[in-house]
Motif scaffolding. Sequence first.
Motif, mmCIF file in Angstrom:
data_model
loop_
_atom_site.group_PDB
_atom_site.id
_atom_site.type_symbol
_atom_site.label_atom_id
_atom_site.label_comp_id
_atom_site.label_asym_id
_atom_site.label_seq_id
_atom_site.Cartn_x
_atom_site.Cartn_y
_atom_site.Cartn_z
ATOM 1 N N LEU A 86 0.110 -16.376 23.271
ATOM 2 C CA LEU A 86 -0.476 -17.971 22.890
ATOM 3 C C LEU A 86 -0.009 -18.614 24.001
ATOM 4 N N ASN A 87 1.101 -18.605 24.663
ATOM 5 C CA ASN A 87 1.679 -19.412 25.664
ATOM 6 C C ASN A 87 0.520 -19.335 26.928
ATOM 7 N N LEU A 88 0.122 -17.976 27.338
ATOM 8 C CA LEU A 88 -0.751 -17.987 28.473
ATOM 9 C C LEU A 88 -2.168 -18.411 27.796
ATOM 10 N N MET A 89 -2.579 -18.609 26.492
ATOM 11 C CA MET A 89 -3.812 -19.073 26.411
ATOM 12 C C MET A 89 -3.936 -20.550 26.259
ATOM 13 N N VAL A 90 -2.751 -21.230 26.327
ATOM 14 C CA VAL A 90 -2.578 -22.638 26.573
ATOM 15 C C VAL A 90 -2.110 -23.014 27.930
ATOM 16 N N GLY A 91 -1.925 -21.903 29.003
ATOM 17 C CA GLY A 91 -1.598 -22.092 30.305
ATOM 18 C C GLY A 91 -0.082 -22.353 30.595
ATOM 19 N N MET A 92 0.545 -21.926 29.580
ATOM 20 C CA MET A 92 1.912 -21.778 29.776
ATOM 21 C C MET A 92 2.756 -20.705 30.178
ATOM 22 N N PRO A 93 2.928 -20.351 31.469
ATOM 23 C CA PRO A 93 3.450 -19.173 31.931
ATOM 24 C C PRO A 93 4.867 -18.930 31.402
ATOM 25 N N GLU A 94 5.472 -17.552 31.550
ATOM 26 C CA GLU A 94 6.665 -17.226 30.753
ATOM 27 C C GLU A 94 7.900 -17.796 31.902
ATOM 28 N N TYR A 95 8.914 -18.306 30.951
ATOM 29 C CA TYR A 95 10.130 -18.568 31.762
ATOM 30 C C TYR A 95 10.694 -17.617 32.478
#
Length: 71
Positions: free
Chosen positions: A21-30
């Motif tokens: 879900l994070n990658l789908m909205v463009g949020m890379p992993e911390y």
Amino acid sequence: MSKPGALAQLLAWRRQVGRTLNLMVGMPEYDNYVAHMQKSHPDQRVMSYEEFFRERQEARYGGKGRVGRCC
């Protein structure tokens, strides 16, 4: 399947769904950011999760007074 094994599988699935879900909205992993900073920039301070999240949101959607609109 034992209960501890089922719980471990459920938690692993939950983490993977969260990553997807994070990658789908463009949020890379911390975690990837932290590993990169420690390896490539050990002399620089690593942002907290909250700072990282805010910075990524601003980079994606605009921040600092900018209004991002499609129309």
